[in-house]
Design a protein around this motif. Structure first.
Motif, PDB file in Angstrom:
ATOM      1  N   VAL A  99       0.786  -1.351   0.012  1.00 36.09           N
ATOM      2  CA  VAL A  99      -0.029   0.070   0.135  1.00 36.09           C
ATOM      3  C   VAL A  99       0.764   1.093   0.183  1.00 36.09           C
ATOM      4  CG1 VAL A  99      -1.890   1.103   1.293  1.00 36.09           C
ATOM      5  CG2 VAL A  99      -2.040  -1.110   1.166  1.00 36.09           C
ATOM      6  N   SER A 100       0.525   2.233  -0.782  1.00 41.68           N
ATOM      7  CA  SER A 100       1.347   3.481  -0.984  1.00 41.68           C
ATOM      8  C   SER A 100       0.632   4.517  -1.136  1.00 41.68           C
ATOM      9  CB  SER A 100       2.347   3.308  -1.993  1.00 41.68           C
ATOM     10  OG  SER A 100       1.907   3.111  -3.304  1.00 41.68           O
ATOM     11  N   ASP A 101       1.095   5.706  -1.172  1.00 43.21           N
ATOM     12  CA  ASP A 101       0.286   7.127  -1.726  1.00 43.21           C
ATOM     13  C   ASP A 101      -0.937   7.301  -1.006  1.00 43.21           C
ATOM     14  OD1 ASP A 101       2.461   6.902  -3.443  1.00 43.21           O
ATOM     15  OD2 ASP A 101       1.326   6.524  -5.240  1.00 43.21           O
ATOM     16  N   GLU A 102      -1.066   6.933   0.383  1.00 44.88           N
ATOM     17  CA  GLU A 102      -2.366   7.148   1.030  1.00 44.88           C
ATOM     18  C   GLU A 102      -2.848   8.802   1.314  1.00 44.88           C
ATOM     19  OE1 GLU A 102       0.535   5.550   2.189  1.00 44.88           O
ATOM     20  OE2 GLU A 102       0.005   4.133   3.219  1.00 44.88           O
ATOM     21  N   THR A 103      -3.831   8.880   1.044  1.00 41.24           N
ATOM     22  CA  THR A 103      -4.414  10.267   1.320  1.00 41.24           C
ATOM     23  C   THR A 103      -5.540  10.073   2.240  1.00 41.24           C
ATOM     24  OG1 THR A 103      -6.098  10.289  -0.527  1.00 41.24           O
ATOM     25  CG2 THR A 103      -3.985  10.838  -1.174  1.00 41.24           C
ATOM     26  N   GLU A 104      -6.420  11.229   2.431  1.00 42.50           N
ATOM     27  CA  GLU A 104      -7.582  10.953   3.339  1.00 42.50           C
ATOM     28  C   GLU A 104      -8.858  10.024   2.646  1.00 42.50           C
ATOM     29  OE1 GLU A 104      -9.193  15.013   3.916  1.00 42.50           O
ATOM     30  OE2 GLU A 104      -7.158  15.851   3.940  1.00 42.50           O
ATOM     31  N   ARG A 105      -8.719   9.906   1.422  1.00 38.69           N
ATOM     32  CA  ARG A 105      -9.663   8.996   0.887  1.00 38.69           C
ATOM     33  C   ARG A 105      -9.460   8.159  -0.181  1.00 38.69           C
ATOM     34  NH1 ARG A 105     -14.764  10.034   2.647  1.00 38.69           N
ATOM     35  NH2 ARG A 105     -14.792  12.210   3.647  1.00 38.69           N
ATOM     36  N   THR A 106      -7.963   7.970  -0.377  1.00 41.27           N
ATOM     37  CA  THR A 106      -7.430   7.101  -1.599  1.00 41.27           C
ATOM     38  C   THR A 106      -6.281   6.249  -0.983  1.00 41.27           C
ATOM     39  OG1 THR A 106      -6.129   8.841  -2.586  1.00 41.27           O
ATOM     40  CG2 THR A 106      -8.407   8.596  -3.354  1.00 41.27           C
ATOM     41  N   MET A 107      -6.034   5.166  -1.729  1.00 42.74           N
ATOM     42  CA  MET A 107      -4.746   4.712  -1.246  1.00 42.74           C
ATOM     43  C   MET A 107      -4.455   3.666  -2.746  1.00 42.74           C
ATOM     44  SD  MET A 107      -5.353   1.612   1.490  1.00 42.74           S
ATOM     45  CE  MET A 107      -6.288   2.846   2.659  1.00 42.74           C
ATOM     46  N   LYS A 108      -3.250   3.796  -2.900  1.00 43.75           N
ATOM     47  CA  LYS A 108      -2.632   2.830  -4.191  1.00 43.75           C
ATOM     48  C   LYS A 108      -2.294   1.296  -3.720  1.00 43.75           C
ATOM     49  CE  LYS A 108       0.528   2.605  -7.959  1.00 43.75           C
ATOM     50  NZ  LYS A 108       1.672   3.063  -8.654  1.00 43.75           N
ATOM     51  N   VAL A 109      -2.547   0.188  -4.300  1.00 44.61           N
ATOM     52  CA  VAL A 109      -2.467  -1.075  -3.916  1.00 44.61           C
ATOM     53  C   VAL A 109      -1.652  -1.727  -5.207  1.00 44.61           C
ATOM     54  CG1 VAL A 109      -3.565  -3.140  -3.267  1.00 44.61           C
ATOM     55  CG2 VAL A 109      -4.731  -1.148  -2.796  1.00 44.61           C
ATOM     56  N   THR A 143      -1.162  -4.555 -12.262  1.00 47.27           N
ATOM     57  CA  THR A 143      -0.741  -5.061 -10.987  1.00 47.27           C
ATOM     58  C   THR A 143      -0.861  -3.948  -9.773  1.00 47.27           C
ATOM     59  OG1 THR A 143       1.359  -5.106 -11.827  1.00 47.27           O
ATOM     60  CG2 THR A 143       0.499  -7.209 -11.965  1.00 47.27           C
ATOM     61  N   SER A 144      -1.618  -2.955 -10.237  1.00 41.61           N
ATOM     62  CA  SER A 144      -1.820  -2.028  -9.049  1.00 41.61           C
ATOM     63  C   SER A 144      -3.450  -1.445  -9.508  1.00 41.61           C
ATOM     64  CB  SER A 144      -0.658  -1.076  -9.137  1.00 41.61           C
ATOM     65  OG  SER A 144      -0.790  -0.196 -10.538  1.00 41.61           O
ATOM     66  N   THR A 145      -3.840  -0.593  -8.382  1.00 46.50           N
ATOM     67  CA  THR A 145      -4.928   0.248  -8.773  1.00 46.50           C
ATOM     68  C   THR A 145      -5.008   1.107  -7.464  1.00 46.50           C
ATOM     69  OG1 THR A 145      -7.351   0.015  -9.188  1.00 46.50           O
ATOM     70  CG2 THR A 145      -6.497  -1.296  -7.245  1.00 46.50           C
ATOM     71  N   VAL A 146      -5.841   2.103  -7.599  1.00 50.32           N
ATOM     72  CA  VAL A 146      -6.097   3.204  -6.710  1.00 50.32           C
ATOM     73  C   VAL A 146      -7.448   2.901  -6.232  1.00 50.32           C
ATOM     74  CG1 VAL A 146      -6.152   5.648  -6.064  1.00 50.32           C
ATOM     75  CG2 VAL A 146      -4.487   4.629  -7.486  1.00 50.32           C
ATOM     76  N   MET A 147      -7.603   2.521  -4.646  1.00 44.43           N
ATOM     77  CA  MET A 147      -8.775   2.573  -4.109  1.00 44.43           C
ATOM     78  C   MET A 147      -9.295   3.968  -3.854  1.00 44.43           C
ATOM     79  SD  MET A 147      -7.776  -0.799  -1.634  1.00 44.43           S
ATOM     80  CE  MET A 147      -8.681   0.024   0.183  1.00 44.43           C
ATOM     81  N   LYS A 148     -10.532   4.267  -3.968  1.00 46.64           N
ATOM     82  CA  LYS A 148     -11.173   5.608  -3.930  1.00 46.64           C
ATOM     83  C   LYS A 148     -12.316   5.728  -3.092  1.00 46.64           C
ATOM     84  CE  LYS A 148      -9.421   6.880  -8.475  1.00 46.64           C
ATOM     85  NZ  LYS A 148     -10.035   7.123  -9.882  1.00 46.64           N
TER      86      LYS A 148
END
Length: 287
Positions: A99-109, A143-148
């Motif tokens: 998990v990377s690039d966390e914000t208040e409402r998103t994160m990259k997996v 092999t990656s996506t951003v959870m929003k």
């Protein structure tokens, strides 16, 4: 002359599994065990004495579906094959996701690609404290996506499965936590260390801060955690009754109506003894 029966696979690892079967009738000279990957050109074979009805297939690739066949060899002919399938386990590295690039409402997996012809990946995420499960479908070449549209300050359980045409692959798992919408104070300074105290100062947190929480404990010892609460217009505090010659970890949180900020962290060490008092000044001005 008849085939063996009841092929059972067990003890699956990322590079091997065991196979056993019920003996074929009559005087079996030996068994021929063959396997081939359904994902690549990889094949292998073993011969097993006629009185033995199990073996271990090893040197295999992780997360791979294998076709296994067992043939009983008699003096003049072979039986029909007994066949089955098994999938090796995922490797330790393959099980993890990042998990990377966390914000208040998103994160990259990001995850390790699965072998074979993946039609798509299915990602599911659920708040650890309970809540709605959300499923995403991601192309098999990605092999990656951003959870929003996540909740702030929330930890999520994340599971990614590779999906093949007719079967689900092995899971990749991890956790990620979104950031706080409340901004932390900045520029932590420690000063004035004595044997049992030191001062902590910070620049105010932006926004409608209701006060500050200051936590402190001996470095590496979270059990003796203490905390102080100060008002919104305070930006300095003296921590007292500390242990002499001890390094302390300090954190300052901004407190808001809806929660608290991430901590602003620092450390300071108390002295072995207090500084000597300065000598009294002679009022007559003589030295």
């Amino acid at each position: 002359v008849g085939p063996p029966k009841n092929l059972v696979t067990s003890d699956v690892t990322d590079s091997s599994f065991a196979a056993s079967w019920t003996a074929a009738p009559g005087n079996v000279k030996l068994y021929r065990v063959r396997w081939n990957s359904l994902f690549s050109e990889e094949t292998g074979d073993k011969t097993v004495p006629g009185h033995v009805t199990n073996t271990v297939l090893d040197g295999l690739s992780p997360e791979t579906l294998y076709q296994v066949s067992v043939v009983a060899a008699y003096d003049h002919k072979d039986s029909r094959p007994l066949t089955g399938q098994e999938t090796t386990d995922v490797s330790a590295a393959g099980k993890k996701l990042t998990v990377s690039d966390e914000t208040e409402r998103t994160m990259k997996v990001t995850w390790t690609p699965a072998p074979g012809k993946v039609t798509h990946y299915r990602l599911k995420h659920t708040p650890v404290g309970g809540g709605k499960e959300v499923a995403l479908k991601i192309p098999g070449t990605t092999t990656s996506t951003v959870m929003k549209r996540l909740q702030p300050m929330t930890t999520y359980n994340i599971i990614v499965h590779p999906i093949y045409k007719s079967v689900e692959g092995k899971a990749r798992q991890g956790v990620g936590t979104t950031l706080s919408p409340f901004k932390a104070p900045r520029n932590l300074q420690t000063s004035e260390p004595t044997k049992n105290s030191f001062r902590v100062t910070w620049d105010p947190a932006p926004g409608q801060v209701k006060g500050y929480k200051v936590t402190f404990h001996p470095h590496g010892n979270d059990i003796d955690l203490e905390e102080l609460l100060v008002g919104p217009y305070d930006n300095t505090v003296v921590l007292e009754e500390l242990r002499a010659e001890t390094k302390y970890s300090v954190a300052v949180f901004g407190m808001f109506d809806g929660g608290e900020s991430l901590p602003l962290a620092g450390e300071e060490k108390t002295t072995l003894m207090d500084a000597p008092e300065p000598p009294p000044v002679d009022p007559s001005g003589k030295s």
